[in-house]
Design an enzyme around this catalytic site. Structure first.
Site, PDB file in Angstrom:
ATOM      1  N   SER A   1      -2.714   0.562   5.165  1.00  0.00           N
ATOM      2  CA  SER A   1      -1.586   1.254   4.519  1.00  0.00           C
ATOM      3  C   SER A   1      -0.272   0.636   4.966  1.00  0.00           C
ATOM      4  O   SER A   1      -0.073   0.378   6.159  1.00  0.00           O
ATOM      5  CB  SER A   1      -1.594   2.741   4.893  1.00  0.00           C
ATOM      6  OG  SER A   1      -2.755   3.376   4.420  1.00  0.00           O
TER       7      SER A   1
ATOM      8  N   ARG B   1     -12.807   9.934   2.803  1.00  0.00           N
ATOM      9  CA  ARG B   1     -11.711  10.395   3.648  1.00  0.00           C
ATOM     10  C   ARG B   1     -11.830  11.900   3.832  1.00  0.00           C
ATOM     11  O   ARG B   1     -11.411  12.691   2.996  1.00  0.00           O
ATOM     12  CB  ARG B   1     -10.343  10.037   3.032  1.00  0.00           C
ATOM     13  CG  ARG B   1      -9.193  10.266   4.019  1.00  0.00           C
ATOM     14  CD  ARG B   1      -7.854   9.843   3.447  1.00  0.00           C
ATOM     15  NE  ARG B   1      -7.317  10.839   2.533  1.00  0.00           N
ATOM     16  CZ  ARG B   1      -6.133  10.718   1.925  1.00  0.00           C
ATOM     17  NH1 ARG B   1      -5.397   9.647   2.113  1.00  0.00           N
ATOM     18  NH2 ARG B   1      -5.710  11.652   1.107  1.00  0.00           N
TER      19      ARG B   1
ATOM     20  N   LYS C   1      -2.288  14.398   2.428  1.00  0.00           N
ATOM     21  CA  LYS C   1      -2.453  13.752   3.729  1.00  0.00           C
ATOM     22  C   LYS C   1      -1.442  14.347   4.688  1.00  0.00           C
ATOM     23  O   LYS C   1      -0.266  14.501   4.351  1.00  0.00           O
ATOM     24  CB  LYS C   1      -2.260  12.240   3.598  1.00  0.00           C
ATOM     25  CG  LYS C   1      -2.588  11.467   4.860  1.00  0.00           C
ATOM     26  CD  LYS C   1      -2.470   9.969   4.606  1.00  0.00           C
ATOM     27  CE  LYS C   1      -2.806   9.180   5.851  1.00  0.00           C
ATOM     28  NZ  LYS C   1      -2.663   7.725   5.646  1.00  0.00           N
TER      29      LYS C   1
END
Length: 213
Positions: free
Chosen positions: A112, A43, A141
């Site tokens: 998610s 990520r 995030k």
């Protein structure tokens, strides 16, 4: 190819070069894999596509050598190009059913979720596992929703008989609270890649998880 789902292992690690104390993606991955991490998600939100592709090619090789599962965040195209084990998408990304059309039946798709409705919809859509969170507030995030706390986690444990990973602000000092509420796999980002000694932190987190009794 390693098909390992949350619940089959305890720690789900994510890369993040912004938090990794100057370590490259390769250095992060090597340290996590050498410590026995069996699910690694790439990520890197701010990398260019060409860089992401090359880094994912490298991580695909490293995870294969370690017998670990390799997941790419968001980018189904890159996951396909490097033959990753699967992808993890968010509520605003490519829908699970469309990702499945591209990836085929054998790849892992994680989604998610932040509410019971989203969890039920994820299972119905064919997600292989769901992310449950954010459990705590997190700054790793951007544009993240408010913490869901333990109530949603407890609901998932009681009602969703499907693999899931708890995520969001989970650290060594609070992970036991998450495990005691039924999570068997937890995702960590800054706590691992931002540690001075990644391998030692992985072991400390595992030790904390075992304190649930």
């Amino acid at each position: 190819m390693p098909r390992i789902l949350p619940g089959e292992t305890d720690i789900y690690a994510l890369t993040d070069s912004r938090l990794a104390l100057g370590r490259s993606v390769e250095q992060q991955a090597r340290a996590l894999l050498s410590a026995g991490v069996k699910i690694l998600q790439y990520r890197e939100k701010h990398a260019h596509a060409g860089v992401m592709l090359e880094e994912c090619r490298l991580l695909r090789r490293l995870t294969l050598e370690a017998g670990a599962c390799f997941i790419v965040n968001d980018h189904v195209d890159i996951a396909m190009l490097v033959d990753a084990d699967g992808v993890h998408v968010g509520q605003d990304d490519l829908p699970v059913r469309e990702a499945r059309r591209l990836l085929g039946p054998d790849k892992i798709i994680g989604l998610s979720t932040h509410s019971p409705e989203q969890a039920l919809a994820a299972v119905e859509a064919g997600a292989d596992y769901i992310g449950v969170g954010p459990i705590f507030a997190t700054q790793t995030k951007e544009d993240v929703c408010a913490p869901v706390g333990f109530s949603y986690l407890e609901w998932v444990v009681e009602h969703i008989h499907h693999p899931f990973v708890a995520i969001g602000g989970i650290k060594e000092h609070n992970i036991v609270q998450v495990v005691r509420r039924g999570a068997t796999c937890c995702a960590l980002v800054s706590e691992l890649v931002g540690a001075p000694d990644i391998a030692a932190k992985v072991q400390a987190v595992r030790a904390a998880m075992r304190k649930k009794a």
